[in-house]
Design a protein around this motif. Structure first.
Motif, short mmCIF file in Angstrom:
data_model
loop_
_atom_site.label_atom_id
_atom_site.label_comp_id
_atom_site.label_asym_id
_atom_site.label_seq_id
_atom_site.Cartn_x
_atom_site.Cartn_y
_atom_site.Cartn_z
N ASN A 335 -27.58 -15.50 72.84
CA ASN A 335 -26.17 -15.36 72.46
C ASN A 335 -25.33 -14.77 73.59
O ASN A 335 -24.19 -15.21 73.82
CB ASN A 335 -26.04 -14.49 71.22
CG ASN A 335 -26.55 -15.18 69.98
OD1 ASN A 335 -26.82 -16.38 69.98
ND2 ASN A 335 -26.71 -14.44 68.89
N MET A 336 -25.86 -13.77 74.28
CA MET A 336 -25.11 -13.13 75.37
C MET A 336 -24.88 -14.09 76.52
O MET A 336 -23.80 -14.15 77.11
CB MET A 336 -25.86 -11.87 75.84
CG MET A 336 -25.90 -10.76 74.79
SD MET A 336 -27.17 -9.50 75.11
CE MET A 336 -26.41 -8.62 76.48
N ILE A 337 -25.91 -14.88 76.86
CA ILE A 337 -25.79 -15.84 77.95
C ILE A 337 -24.79 -16.94 77.58
O ILE A 337 -23.99 -17.37 78.42
CB ILE A 337 -27.16 -16.43 78.32
CG1 ILE A 337 -28.01 -15.37 79.04
CG2 ILE A 337 -27.02 -17.67 79.19
CD1 ILE A 337 -29.43 -15.79 79.30
N ARG A 338 -24.82 -17.36 76.34
CA ARG A 338 -23.85 -18.38 75.90
C ARG A 338 -22.42 -17.85 76.05
O ARG A 338 -21.52 -18.53 76.51
CB ARG A 338 -24.13 -18.78 74.46
CG ARG A 338 -23.31 -20.00 74.00
CD ARG A 338 -23.63 -20.39 72.58
NE ARG A 338 -25.06 -20.58 72.39
CZ ARG A 338 -25.84 -19.80 71.67
NH1 ARG A 338 -25.33 -18.76 71.05
NH2 ARG A 338 -27.13 -20.05 71.56
N GLN A 339 -22.22 -16.58 75.66
CA GLN A 339 -20.90 -15.98 75.77
C GLN A 339 -20.48 -15.81 77.23
O GLN A 339 -19.30 -15.90 77.57
CB GLN A 339 -20.88 -14.62 75.07
CG GLN A 339 -19.50 -13.97 75.03
CD GLN A 339 -19.53 -12.57 74.42
OE1 GLN A 339 -20.59 -12.05 74.07
NE2 GLN A 339 -18.36 -11.96 74.30
N ALA A 340 -21.48 -15.61 78.10
CA ALA A 340 -21.20 -15.41 79.53
C ALA A 340 -20.87 -16.72 80.24
O ALA A 340 -20.42 -16.70 81.39
CB ALA A 340 -22.39 -14.74 80.20
N GLY A 341 -21.11 -17.86 79.60
CA GLY A 341 -20.77 -19.14 80.22
C GLY A 341 -21.96 -20.00 80.57
O GLY A 341 -21.79 -21.06 81.17
N GLY A 342 -23.17 -19.57 80.22
CA GLY A 342 -24.34 -20.41 80.46
C GLY A 342 -25.37 -19.79 81.37
O GLY A 342 -25.14 -18.76 82.01
N VAL A 343 -26.52 -20.45 81.46
CA VAL A 343 -27.68 -19.89 82.16
C VAL A 343 -27.50 -19.85 83.67
O VAL A 343 -28.22 -19.13 84.37
CB VAL A 343 -28.96 -20.67 81.81
CG1 VAL A 343 -29.32 -20.51 80.37
CG2 VAL A 343 -28.79 -22.15 82.16
N ASN A 344 -26.57 -20.62 84.19
CA ASN A 344 -26.42 -20.69 85.64
C ASN A 344 -25.38 -19.71 86.19
O ASN A 344 -25.09 -19.71 87.39
CB ASN A 344 -26.03 -22.13 86.05
CG ASN A 344 -27.12 -23.13 85.72
OD1 ASN A 344 -28.30 -22.85 85.93
ND2 ASN A 344 -26.73 -24.28 85.19
#
Length: 612
Positions: A335-344
């Motif tokens: 969830n945090m990574i999705r909110q941050a804009g993605g895995v890259n």
């Protein structure tokens, strides 16, 4: 002026055109091996075994073996039809070899005008015009998650490990499967036909490679490889018995195929951080409902609910001091990574490296948590193998700087449930929100000395009673207790609600699932209602005085006395005074009414006439 496309006359020109459109040139070597040509064999690109002497026209082989690979077959226009079986067979040969190291491989055929694509021998619907490679990758990774298929494959794996390989221990079956999934993500060569030693050692080698760069920061990661090495299979490796050798090779081949397919499904962009271990447990728990270590593994929809309930965001540092298989940490990471804009994104790397912290005491469960994080490719360096009740744990927690706590500690007193809760509350900073899943009456039944001490230093804000059948087969009803650390209760009331129904139903051999799609709307309602302290829809909200209770209180049903109650009681008392058996009379009257009477029914009445 003549309109129309410009014909490409040679295969070399088609290949160069494909290189430019797909984007196979000038790719950094640390990202992928990428290029086109007619002289490079798959062996030169790092593959071994059958098909390694084949020479594809193009290739894109990512350093991350958990992502999508691509191989290319080109032909000059009109050399043969684009749908010719020979072209499809050729690109499939390349794909079969590349799939020994990658879970997802797309094979592209291009003739300068039209394009065809294949995945695992099946056509992939794509436009005739050749697209950049990212388009084909997204076609594979954006597909919806087929959870039914994951459960089906997990069931096959579980039955095989339990019956064919003789692994009787629940955790050992989980660990072995999880380690195989990790191996698939870290360049293990697992192919049909390999013998047992190559199979077992291939997984072990991949595990050691996966943790090599991180073990300096966290020496306890080596426990994963140690626990894996301890797992013993009850199989015959008698090389003098060809039938036994063939049977074992076939079993190993099936296991590899199943794990490879699961790994590919998990790599889909549609994967929302569901705990892989939770999926395993729903299947493996057919043999064992609850762990001997007091572990009750948290359903996936509850981890997401608690994430939102505590208002976790991409800047929080999340702690789970009883991490179990890592379900809260995996959900938080996703969830945090999705909110941050993605895995890259740069923020995603920071989240993985410095914002997820877990403690697990049980050696084998700790290994599962490490494997779970490795499958999701991170967070593993911040997993500690220690006892959450100790001063050592307290010091470690203080150093994390955790800003949110999500936990489902072991419930039994012998495992120190409330000692863990108190130690965590005492270890985090003032104002930290901490959510604990505990039995409904756990705080009521804890010694008044301990609860008083906890409430002198920490404030209970919310109690959310969870559905009665949430932990399927475990036999315990639970609530989420939300505390604000470092601020005393001072007699303040807390808000409590009852989430009586989550909409999930039990599916045979698969646990409880939201097959009717009810939970998302319910989750939206409950998150908002609990934040506003107002359950207007279901009417379960209540403000509770901590001096009276520390749990949600079921409303007392009003006492109602009817004329029939009075008549029945008077009649039974009269028969008692005369020594008449009231039960025998009721049974006799019932038999007479049922079998010796005429029943007349009208639209508004039913008349019973007892025969004389």
């Amino acid at each position: 002026m003549v309109s129309g496309r410009v014909a490409v006359k040679t295969e070399d020109q088609v290949r160069d055109q494909a290189r430019d459109v797909l984007g196979l040139a000038d790719v950094p070597k640390n990202v992928a091996q990428s290029g086109v040509g007619q002289i490079t064999t798959l062996m030169q690109l790092g593959f071994r075994g059958e098909g390694s002497q084949n020479k594809p026209d193009g290739w894109y082989l990512p350093a991350d073996k958990g992502t999508v690979a691509l191989v290319l077959e080109t032909k000059a226009p009109d050399a043969m039809p684009i749908d010719a079986p020979a072209l499809r067979a050729q690109v499939e040969k390349y794909c079969a070899t590349v799939r020994t190291q990658y879970d997802l491989v797309v094979g592209v055929v291009y003739d300068g005008d039209r394009t065809r694509a294949y995945v695992n021998g099946k056509p992939l619907e794509v436009p005739d015009e050749l697209q950049p490679k990212e388009y084909y990758f997204s076609k594979l990774t954006d597909r919806p998650i087929d959870k039914a298929r994951i459960y089906e494959l997990t069931q096959r794996i579980n039955n095989s490990l339990h019956g064919d390989f003789g692994i009787k221990n629940l955790y050992h079956r989980m660990i072995f499967t999880a380690c195989a999934l990790v191996a698939r993500r870290y360049e293990a060569v697992l192919v049909r036909g390999m013998d047992y030693d190559a199979f077992h050692n291939g997984i072990l080698s991949a595990l050691n490679k996966a943790i090599r760069s991180d073990v300096q920061q966290n020496t306890k990661l080596s426990l994963l490889a140690e626990v894996y090495s301890d797992i013993k299979m009850n199989v015959s490796t008698d090389e003098d018995d060809p039938r036994a050798v063939a049977r074992l090779a076939n079993l190993i081949g099936d296991f590899i195929d199943w794990v490879t397919e699961i790994s590919g499904l998990i790599n889909s962009n549609a994967w929302q951080g569901e705990d892989v271990m939770a999926i395993f447990f729903n299947e493996f728990n057919r043999y064992k409902k609850k762990s001997e270590s007091g572990q009750v593994f948290t359903p996936d929809h509850v981890t997401g609910f608690m994430y939102r309930l505590l208002g976790v965001d991409k800047d929080d540092k999340v702690l789970d001091a009883c991490a179990g298989s890592g379900s809260f940490l995996v959900k938080a990471m996703s969830n945090m990574i999705r909110q941050a804009g993605g895995v890259n994104t740069t923020k995603a790397k920071q989240i993985k490296a410095r914002q997820l912290y877990g403690i697990e005491f049980d050696r084998e469960i700790y290994a599962l948590a490490c494997a779970n994080m490795l499958i999701h490719k991170d967070g593993k360096t911040n997993l500690a193998h220690m006892d959450a009740r100790t001063e050592t744990a307290r010091s470690w927690i203080e150093q994390t700087g955790a800003t949110k706590v999500l936990m489902n500690p072991p419930y039994e007193n012998k495992f120190g449930c409330m000692t863990i809760v108190e130690n965590v509350l005492d270890s985090v900073g003032r104002g930290t929100l901490c959510g604990f899943i505990l039995p409904d009456k756990k705080l009521d039944k804890t010694s008044k000395t301990q609860t008083s001490r906890i409430l002198r230093h920490h404030r209970l804000l919310k109690v959310v009673k969870l559905p009665e059948n949430l932990f399927f087969g475990v036999g315990v009803t639970t609530s989420v207790f939300v505390f604000e650390a470092g601020k005393p209760q001072d007699g303040k009331k807390f808000f409590a609600v009852n989430v009586e129904d989550d909409g999930l139903i039990t599916v045979k051999n698969q646990g409880r699932h939201d097959v009717r799609g009810k939970w998302p709307a319910l989750e939206e309602y409950w998150v908002d209602a609990i934040e506003r302290n107002d359950d207007s829809k279901f009417g379960t909200g209540q403000w509770v005085d901590p001096a009276e209770s520390l749990s949600w209180q079921a409303p007392v049903k009003p006492f109602v006395l009817t004329h029939e109650d009075l008549a029945r009681t008077a009649m039974e008392y009269a028969m008692f005074q005369r020594g008449i058996d009231a039960k025998a009379v009721r049974e006799r009257l019932g038999a007479i009414t049922m079998y010796s009477s005429n029943v007349t029914e009208t639209p508004t009445t039913v008349q019973v006439e007892v025969s004389k």
